[in-house]
Design a protein around this motif. Structure first.
Motif, PDB file in Angstrom:
ATOM      1  N   ARG A 188       0.875  -1.181   0.000  1.00 47.48           N
ATOM      2  CA  ARG A 188       0.000   0.000   0.000  1.00 47.48           C
ATOM      3  C   ARG A 188       0.907   1.223   0.000  1.00 47.48           C
ATOM      4  O   ARG A 188       1.189   1.792   1.036  1.00 47.48           O
ATOM      5  CB  ARG A 188      -0.915  -0.029   1.238  1.00 47.48           C
ATOM      6  CG  ARG A 188      -2.025   0.961   1.275  1.00 47.48           C
ATOM      7  CD  ARG A 188      -1.565   2.408   1.517  1.00 47.48           C
ATOM      8  NE  ARG A 188      -1.396   2.793   2.891  1.00 47.48           N
ATOM      9  CZ  ARG A 188      -0.500   3.697   3.314  1.00 47.48           C
ATOM     10  NH1 ARG A 188       0.336   4.288   2.463  1.00 47.48           N
ATOM     11  NH2 ARG A 188      -0.406   3.998   4.583  1.00 47.48           N
ATOM     12  N   THR A 305       1.276   8.491  12.286  1.00 51.61           N
ATOM     13  CA  THR A 305       0.189   9.301  11.732  1.00 51.61           C
ATOM     14  C   THR A 305      -0.788   9.705  12.836  1.00 51.61           C
ATOM     15  O   THR A 305      -1.269  10.849  12.878  1.00 51.61           O
ATOM     16  CB  THR A 305      -0.579   8.502  10.657  1.00 51.61           C
ATOM     17  OG1 THR A 305       0.375   7.926   9.772  1.00 51.61           O
ATOM     18  CG2 THR A 305      -1.537   9.380   9.887  1.00 51.61           C
ATOM     19  N   ALA A 337     -11.100   3.974   7.033  1.00 51.36           N
ATOM     20  CA  ALA A 337     -10.988   3.146   8.244  1.00 51.36           C
ATOM     21  C   ALA A 337      -9.924   2.085   8.032  1.00 51.36           C
ATOM     22  O   ALA A 337     -10.101   0.918   8.356  1.00 51.36           O
ATOM     23  CB  ALA A 337     -12.343   2.508   8.559  1.00 51.36           C
ATOM     24  N   GLY A 338      -8.792   2.500   7.464  1.00 50.60           N
ATOM     25  CA  GLY A 338      -7.686   1.576   7.236  1.00 50.60           C
ATOM     26  C   GLY A 338      -6.638   1.736   8.312  1.00 50.60           C
ATOM     27  O   GLY A 338      -6.934   2.164   9.433  1.00 50.60           O
ATOM     28  N   SER A 339      -5.383   1.427   7.960  1.00 49.99           N
ATOM     29  CA  SER A 339      -4.328   1.454   8.975  1.00 49.99           C
ATOM     30  C   SER A 339      -4.210   2.857   9.572  1.00 49.99           C
ATOM     31  O   SER A 339      -4.092   3.010  10.790  1.00 49.99           O
ATOM     32  CB  SER A 339      -3.000   0.980   8.393  1.00 49.99           C
ATOM     33  OG  SER A 339      -2.575   1.814   7.357  1.00 49.99           O
ATOM     34  N   ALA A 340      -4.281   3.880   8.728  1.00 48.08           N
ATOM     35  CA  ALA A 340      -4.100   5.242   9.234  1.00 48.08           C
ATOM     36  C   ALA A 340      -5.357   5.743   9.956  1.00 48.08           C
ATOM     37  O   ALA A 340      -5.281   6.236  11.094  1.00 48.08           O
ATOM     38  CB  ALA A 340      -3.725   6.170   8.082  1.00 48.08           C
ATOM     39  N   ASP A 371     -16.056   4.343   5.877  1.00 51.81           N
ATOM     40  CA  ASP A 371     -15.134   3.657   4.964  1.00 51.81           C
ATOM     41  C   ASP A 371     -15.762   3.591   3.573  1.00 51.81           C
ATOM     42  O   ASP A 371     -16.725   4.326   3.295  1.00 51.81           O
ATOM     43  CB  ASP A 371     -14.719   2.285   5.515  1.00 51.81           C
ATOM     44  CG  ASP A 371     -15.849   1.273   5.472  1.00 51.81           C
ATOM     45  OD1 ASP A 371     -16.955   1.618   5.003  1.00 51.81           O
ATOM     46  OD2 ASP A 371     -15.619   0.127   5.899  1.00 51.81           O
ATOM     47  N   LYS A 372     -15.253   2.715   2.728  1.00 54.29           N
ATOM     48  CA  LYS A 372     -15.733   2.715   1.331  1.00 54.29           C
ATOM     49  C   LYS A 372     -17.210   2.361   1.237  1.00 54.29           C
ATOM     50  O   LYS A 372     -17.858   2.661   0.233  1.00 54.29           O
ATOM     51  CB  LYS A 372     -14.889   1.786   0.453  1.00 54.29           C
ATOM     52  CG  LYS A 372     -14.948   0.323   0.833  1.00 54.29           C
ATOM     53  CD  LYS A 372     -14.124  -0.472  -0.147  1.00 54.29           C
ATOM     54  CE  LYS A 372     -14.130  -1.960   0.099  1.00 54.29           C
ATOM     55  NZ  LYS A 372     -14.747  -2.500   1.303  1.00 54.29           N
ATOM     56  N   VAL A 421      -8.533   8.372  -1.412  1.00 53.65           N
ATOM     57  CA  VAL A 421      -9.352   8.652  -2.606  1.00 53.65           C
ATOM     58  C   VAL A 421      -9.365  10.162  -2.900  1.00 53.65           C
ATOM     59  O   VAL A 421      -9.948  10.943  -2.135  1.00 53.65           O
ATOM     60  CB  VAL A 421     -10.794   8.135  -2.423  1.00 53.65           C
ATOM     61  CG1 VAL A 421     -11.584   8.321  -3.719  1.00 53.65           C
ATOM     62  CG2 VAL A 421     -10.788   6.674  -2.023  1.00 53.65           C
ATOM     63  N   MET A 446      -5.738  14.253   4.420  1.00 52.31           N
ATOM     64  CA  MET A 446      -4.395  13.733   4.724  1.00 52.31           C
ATOM     65  C   MET A 446      -3.861  12.697   3.745  1.00 52.31           C
ATOM     66  O   MET A 446      -2.722  12.250   3.878  1.00 52.31           O
ATOM     67  CB  MET A 446      -4.369  13.148   6.148  1.00 52.31           C
ATOM     68  CG  MET A 446      -4.445  14.222   7.222  1.00 52.31           C
ATOM     69  SD  MET A 446      -4.409  13.547   8.889  1.00 52.31           S
ATOM     70  CE  MET A 446      -2.751  12.916   9.041  1.00 52.31           C
ATOM     71  N   ASN A 448      -2.234  10.847   0.547  1.00 52.18           N
ATOM     72  CA  ASN A 448      -1.103  11.142  -0.333  1.00 52.18           C
ATOM     73  C   ASN A 448      -1.115  10.223  -1.549  1.00 52.18           C
ATOM     74  O   ASN A 448      -1.695   9.140  -1.478  1.00 52.18           O
ATOM     75  CB  ASN A 448       0.212  10.898   0.432  1.00 52.18           C
ATOM     76  CG  ASN A 448       0.363  11.830   1.593  1.00 52.18           C
ATOM     77  OD1 ASN A 448       0.127  13.020   1.485  1.00 52.18           O
ATOM     78  ND2 ASN A 448       0.759  11.284   2.742  1.00 52.18           N
ATOM     79  N   ALA A 492      -0.043  18.074   7.310  1.00 52.47           N
ATOM     80  CA  ALA A 492      -0.244  17.073   8.368  1.00 52.47           C
ATOM     81  C   ALA A 492       0.344  15.764   7.880  1.00 52.47           C
ATOM     82  O   ALA A 492      -0.354  14.936   7.305  1.00 52.47           O
ATOM     83  CB  ALA A 492      -1.727  16.907   8.674  1.00 52.47           C
ATOM     84  N   ASN A 494       3.183  12.505   8.702  1.00 57.42           N
ATOM     85  CA  ASN A 494       3.888  11.858   9.810  1.00 57.42           C
ATOM     86  C   ASN A 494       5.386  12.169   9.856  1.00 57.42           C
ATOM     87  O   ASN A 494       6.059  11.811  10.818  1.00 57.42           O
ATOM     88  CB  ASN A 494       3.600  10.350   9.862  1.00 57.42           C
ATOM     89  CG  ASN A 494       3.803   9.662   8.533  1.00 57.42           C
ATOM     90  OD1 ASN A 494       4.632  10.077   7.729  1.00 57.42           O
ATOM     91  ND2 ASN A 494       3.037   8.606   8.295  1.00 57.42           N
TER      92      ASN A 494
END
Ligand SMILES: NC(=O)c1ccc[n+]([C@@H]2O[C@H](COP(=O)([O-])OP(=O)(O)OC[C@H]3O[C@@H](n4cnc5c(N)ncnc54)[C@H](O)[C@@H]3O)[C@@H](O)[C@H]2O)c1
Ligand SMILES: O=C(O)C[C@H](O)C(=O)O
Ligand SMILES: [Mg+2]
Length: 606
Positions: A188, A305, A337-340, A371-372, A421, A446, A448, A492, A494
């Protein structure tokens, strides 16, 4: 060295600005032992000084005759590089942005490959201009094009085919000591998805920030690519793709590879710090749980993050002119609602629970996770267990509600995107933020790189209004508002924490990275800005001050490691010495241990 004097600086703006001033010290640096002679030195970027080798050194090291006779000073070499960079800028004017960015990356990368001392000096002194090239956003473009751009190896590659060999392979790395390792499996990369082996650009860019911001010695950093295959069809079809041409390993097969790497790395360098970067969410969480009590490691996307976002969220409370304690009343919508996204929500909820003296379950009340598939509620059938803690009651808002529906209903103080997205904070969403219950609504886009940001800075100020606080993961220019005022754009990212987390952990000799250390890092960043700056909507320091903020964060992390009783000391400095250090002593200790790019006299040893 003048540079070192930033150690004792107070937090005044003037003092911080000084940290980025260019100076060529006349102090004599300590010697550097080299085991090579002659042309081998010229071809080694760790030791090479190009035309800068003094005549006596040329004699001693067998370099006489291998270089043009005139000795060029470090300062002249620096100026010459900057001049070629500026001339490249002039010559590429009007060309497509991607072409220009890659041309800039190439010229910097060539210097990196040739002469690291000069490379890091130009990077440090021009960090605002060069970070967007060697780091986010251009690093994303570099990863996408990596197989075509590849010229020389950097870092180490461990692939699924190396199973059973890693313990011996790790000794192929030429440096005796490694302090910082950044590892990715390429699954990712930023918001660009699975880039397989091409993701190596990310550990390289992160470690460039470690050298420039945290003063980690570049001879002691190690970028790692763990190539377990890729599910990116386009790459698998590309004849020039440099990674394994197989689908990604899954389950136990995957974990066995990463376990083997971790054992090998910590066997050779037991005191190293390992940063996990850009793993897809399921592996980010699983490896964090698996290793965080066993090895000195952290996951930057989840934990770094979270700290940066929390510092920004606390800043928005101050920007509203409200006391920090009002954080517990802020309504926050997190999109992604992923890792970050989960890392941020978890840390922010914990902060609310601590501040309000309530349970973490009660503290989730003002948080909304999307989330998606839209708003996450308890009605969701297939729900990620990590997201379950933040699921809303569908009686409050329907399961799967869209971003705009949630914003209209909740009127949040903060809308924070970590979805990957681009553009999902559209005009309707941003206009809905005008109805926010906050006098200074905050929009954090946030994701990238730049095209993946949830909205641009210009759109945010245009549609949500001039009174917003805005932050993005990739840099945008400040916006000139209709009323003649400036709409400040914060980055913003990390990068404001991971170098200090790594540095503080390393110099503490911490066995593991604790929640206390991460919290200390976030609090340090949150309190760094003055009230005056925050009132203007400036939540994070200028990147020009990244060495200074990193020093402060490093000291905070180190002190937290001491109070968590996991600091074992570093080099000659034992745990007792660390525990006796005042805050100022700690900052001085950190500063003294930061590497600074300057040519050292080379001493040959067989
Ligand atoms: N600024 C920073 O410092 C920073 C740090 C870490 C990650 N990021 C960025 O955050 C993004 C996400 O990273 P991650 O590791 O969490 O990725 P991830 O793949 O783990 O999570 C992405 C999340 O976004 C959700 N999502 C996808 N499409 C959506 C849509 N249309 N609407 C709402 N939600 C949607 C997914 O369901 C998932 O929950 C990336 O772009 C990454 O570059 C930025
Ligand atoms: O790499 C960055 O710029 C930040 C973050 O780690 C990300 O994955 O987007
Ligand atoms: Mg990352």
């Amino acid at each position: 060295m003048m540079w070192r004097s930033i150690a004792g600086f107070s937090k005044s703006v003037a003092a911080r600005a000084h940290g980025s001033r260019r100076c060529f010290s006349t102090a004599i640096p300590g010697p550097c032992i080299v085991h090579k002679r002659g042309a081998d030195i010229l071809h080694d970027p760790w030791f090479n000084k190009d035309t800068g080798f003094p005549l006596t050194e040329r004699d001693r090291l067998g370099l006489r005759g291998l270089l043009p006779p005139r000795v060029i000073s470090f300062e002249q070499q620096y100026d010459r590089f900057i001049e070629s960079f500026r001339s490249l800028e002039r010559n590429t004017q009007g060309q497509p942005e991607n072409v220009v960015s890659l041309a800039k990356w190439r010229i910097l990368n060539r210097l990196h490959d040739r002469n690291e001392t000069l490379y890091y000096r130009v990077l440090m002194d021009n960090i605002k201009d060069f970070a967007p090239i060697i780091y986010t956003p251009t690093v994303g473009l570099v990863c996408q094009n990596y197989s075509g751009l590849y010229r020389r190896p950097r870092g180490m590659y461990f692939s699924a085919k190396d199973k059973g060999e890693m313990m011996s392979m790790i000794y192929n790395w030429p440096a005796q000591q490694v302090d910082m390792i950044v590892i990715t499996d390429g699954s990712r990369i930023l918001g660009l998805g699975d880039l397989g082996v091409q993701g190596i650009g990310i550990p390289i860019g992160k470690l460039d920030m470690y050298v420039s911001a945290a003063g980690i010695n570049p001879q002691r950093v190690l970028p790692i690519m763990l190539d377990v295959g890729t599910n990116n069809e386009k790459l698998l079809q590309n004849p020039l793709y440099l990674g394994l041409r197989q689908p990604r390993l899954e389950g136990e097969e995957y974990l066995e590879i990463i376990d083997e790497f971790m054992e090998a790395a910590f066997t050779r360098w037991p005191k190293a710090v390992v940063q996990f970067e850009d793993f897809q969410a399921k592996w980010a969480f699983e490896t964090l749980e698996r290793y965080r009590k066993k090895f000195c490691m952290f996951n930057d996307d989840v934990q770094g993050t979270a700290g940066v976002a929390l510092a920004g969220l606390l800043g928005t409370v101050r920007a509203q002119g409200r006391p920090l304690s009002d954080f517990v009343n802020q309504k926050i919508v997190v999109v992604g609602a992923g890792s970050a996204g989960l890392g941020v929500t978890k840390m922010a909820v914990q902060a609310v629970a601590r501040m309000a003296g309530i349970s973490e379950i009660d503290a989730t009340k003002n948080f909304y996770l999307i989330d998606k598939d839209g708003l996450v509620t308890t009605e969701r059938t297939k729900i990620d267990p990590a997201a379950l803690a933040f699921a809303k009651n569908p009686a409050e808002i329907r399961e799967g509600a869209t971003i705009v529906e949630v914003v209209k209903k909740v009127k949040p103080h903060v809308l924070l995107g970590l979805s990957g997205v681009g553009g999902i904070f559209g005009e309707d969403v941003l206009k809905a933020m005008r109805e926010s219950d906050s006098c200074k609504p905050a929009i954090f886009a946030m994701s990238n790189p730049t095209l993946n940001a949830e909205c641009t800075a210009a759109d945010a100020f245009k549609h949500a209004g001039g009174n917003i606080v805005f932050a993005s993961g990739s840099p945008f220019e400040n916006i000139e508002l209709d009323n003649g005022k400036v709409g400040h754009v914060n980055q913003a990212n990390n990068m404001y924490l991971f170098p200090g987390i790594g540095l503080g952990t390393l110099l503490a000799g911490a066995r593991i990275v604790t929640d206390g250390m991460l919290q200390a890092a976030a609090e340090c960043l949150a309190s760094y800005m003055t009230d005056e700056e925050v009132q203007k909507g400036i939540l994070y320091p200028s990147i020009n001050n990244i060495r200074h903020i990193t020093t402060e964060v490093g000291a905070a992390v180190l002190r937290a490691a001491v109070s968590d009783d996991i600091a074992e000391g570093h080099g000659d400095v034992g745990p007792k010495d660390l525990s006796l250090m005042s805050k100022e002593d700690t900052v001085n200790y950190i500063t003294r241990n930061m590497w600074f790019p300057i040519y050292s006299p080379l001493v040959h040893e067989k």
